[in-house]
Design a protein around this motif. Structure first.
Motif, PDB file in Angstrom:
ATOM      1  N   PRO A   1       0.821  -1.214   0.000  1.00 22.41           N
ATOM      2  CA  PRO A   1       0.000   0.000   0.000  1.00 22.41           C
ATOM      3  C   PRO A   1       0.855   1.264   0.000  1.00 22.41           C
ATOM      4  CG  PRO A   1      -0.023  -1.076   2.147  1.00 22.41           C
ATOM      5  CD  PRO A   1       0.721  -1.986   1.240  1.00 22.41           C
ATOM      6  N   GLY A   2       0.193   2.327  -0.464  1.00 22.35           N
ATOM      7  CA  GLY A   2       0.878   3.601  -0.588  1.00 22.35           C
ATOM      8  C   GLY A   2       0.564   4.541   0.554  1.00 22.35           C
ATOM      9  N   GLU A   3       0.439   5.827   0.189  1.00 23.19           N
ATOM     10  CA  GLU A   3       0.289   6.843   1.223  1.00 23.19           C
ATOM     11  C   GLU A   3      -1.108   6.892   1.820  1.00 23.19           C
ATOM     12  OE1 GLU A   3       1.545  10.579  -0.268  1.00 23.19           O
ATOM     13  OE2 GLU A   3       3.625   9.974  -0.593  1.00 23.19           O
ATOM     14  N   THR A   4      -2.160   6.680   0.981  1.00 21.39           N
ATOM     15  CA  THR A   4      -3.524   6.791   1.491  1.00 21.39           C
ATOM     16  C   THR A   4      -4.369   5.619   1.011  1.00 21.39           C
ATOM     17  OG1 THR A   4      -4.471   8.028  -0.374  1.00 21.39           O
ATOM     18  CG2 THR A   4      -3.340   9.314   1.340  1.00 21.39           C
ATOM     19  N   VAL A   5      -5.331   5.246   1.836  1.00 22.04           N
ATOM     20  CA  VAL A   5      -6.263   4.178   1.479  1.00 22.04           C
ATOM     21  C   VAL A   5      -7.087   4.581   0.264  1.00 22.04           C
ATOM     22  CG1 VAL A   5      -8.317   2.916   2.261  1.00 22.04           C
ATOM     23  CG2 VAL A   5      -6.370   3.187   3.794  1.00 22.04           C
ATOM     24  N   GLN A   6      -7.419   5.863   0.153  1.00 26.26           N
ATOM     25  CA  GLN A   6      -8.213   6.348  -0.974  1.00 26.26           C
ATOM     26  C   GLN A   6      -7.479   6.109  -2.297  1.00 26.26           C
ATOM     27  OE1 GLN A   6     -11.114   7.924   0.099  1.00 26.26           O
ATOM     28  NE2 GLN A   6     -12.026   8.322  -1.920  1.00 26.26           N
ATOM     29  N   VAL A   7      -6.223   6.466  -2.354  1.00 25.72           N
ATOM     30  CA  VAL A   7      -5.435   6.281  -3.573  1.00 25.72           C
ATOM     31  C   VAL A   7      -5.249   4.798  -3.874  1.00 25.72           C
ATOM     32  CG1 VAL A   7      -3.144   6.611  -4.590  1.00 25.72           C
ATOM     33  CG2 VAL A   7      -4.270   8.503  -3.397  1.00 25.72           C
TER      34      VAL A   7
END
Length: 286
Positions: free
Chosen positions: A242-248
């Motif tokens: 996963p990256g910086e935000t759950v949304q992205v």
């Protein structure tokens, strides 16, 4: 009832793939004309997701989809009774090198709701230690049959959706690959709104959360029906996920599914009310 369904599936399992395909086309034609409510849902979904198609093109695509769905139901005989050797011939695996590249790590095989999902999952569990999620059925006999047949290979394990993600994470940490399909509308609880074909869709953001909790690599895959069987294609594991935000991260998941749908639009689950849950103040589609 349980014995009747099992006997019917056993009989169907002996039929050649080509015969099941012909039967599915006939049954799908009938269901298209009888299932008016599901036909309406499918047309709404196609209008929202593929507005570039004419109404006539969407109707034709939906007819094909009903045929694929009917064929999938008849193929449960293979899922329940076909030998591992037959499953390997029926579902060809491509991109195995992407699984080997993450060997030794917990793995999430991220897939979407295409018509070959059940057969692909069973085929994978014939060769890999697997854990899959299922939804408990209200009918106890049906639930018992699903648990028995989905877990018919010794290294298979089932985790109930109603029990949350903890059993799934534990299974992955024990070395089982998780076959995970998070692309349906399960209501507002634990969902976020993320675009799907440009339409805000209630989406469970569990994929990045599972990957973070288990320290898992996410290997996207897609199953596609062809004339002589299925192809299950694995893609390279996602980097920086996963990256910086759950949304992205969740939008990245939806974008991958959109690309795969464009490759085989008639094979996606258009009869599911994907946009049932709406943001506050927005009108309902169905």
């Amino acid at each position: 009832m349980k014995q009747f369904v099992a006997a019917l599936m056993w009989c169907l399992s002996w039929l050649p793939f080509s015969v099941i395909s012909l039967m599915g086309k006939a049954l799908g034609w009938l269901l298209y004309h009888l299932a008016g409510e599901r036909r309406r849902v499918g047309m709404i979904n196609l209008g929202l997701c593929l507005p570039e198609l004419t109404e006539s093109e969407r109707q034709q695509l939906l007819r094909q989809h009903f045929q694929h769905m009917a064929t999938m139901l008849l193929e449960y005989g293979y899922c329940w009774y076909a030998s591992p050797e037959r499953l390997r011939r029926m579902v060809r695996l491509e991109g195995e090198e992407h699984l080997r590249a993450v060997a030794g790590r917990p793995v999430i095989l991220f897939a979407a709701h295409f018509v070959g999902l059940e057969l692909a999952g069973i085929r994978l569990s014939a060769d890999l230690p697997m854990v899959t999620i299922y939804s408990k059925q209200k009918n106890r006999d049906l639930d018992a049959i699903i648990v028995e047949k989905r877990g018919r290979f010794p290294q298979s394990e089932l985790a109930s959706r109603q029990d949350g993600v903890r059993p799934l994470v534990k299974a992955m940490k024990r070395g089982k690959a998780a076959y995970y399909l998070p692309d349906q509308d399960f209501g507002p609880d634990d969902s976020i709104f993320v675009p799907f074909f440009g339409v805000e869709a209630a989406t469970v953001p569990a994929l990045p959360r599972l990957a973070r909790l288990a320290g898992a690599a996410v290997v996207p895959c897609m199953v596609r029906r062809e004339n002589d069987g299925y192809v299950l294609r694995c893609y390279p594991a996602w980097e920086d996920y996963p990256g910086e935000t759950v949304q992205v991260d969740t939008r990245r998941m939806n974008a991958f599914i959109e690309d795969r749908i464009r490759e085989a639009p008639a094979q996606y689950f258009w009869l599911h009310k994907r946009f049932k849950t709406r943001p506050e103040g927005q009108a309902r589609y169905y």
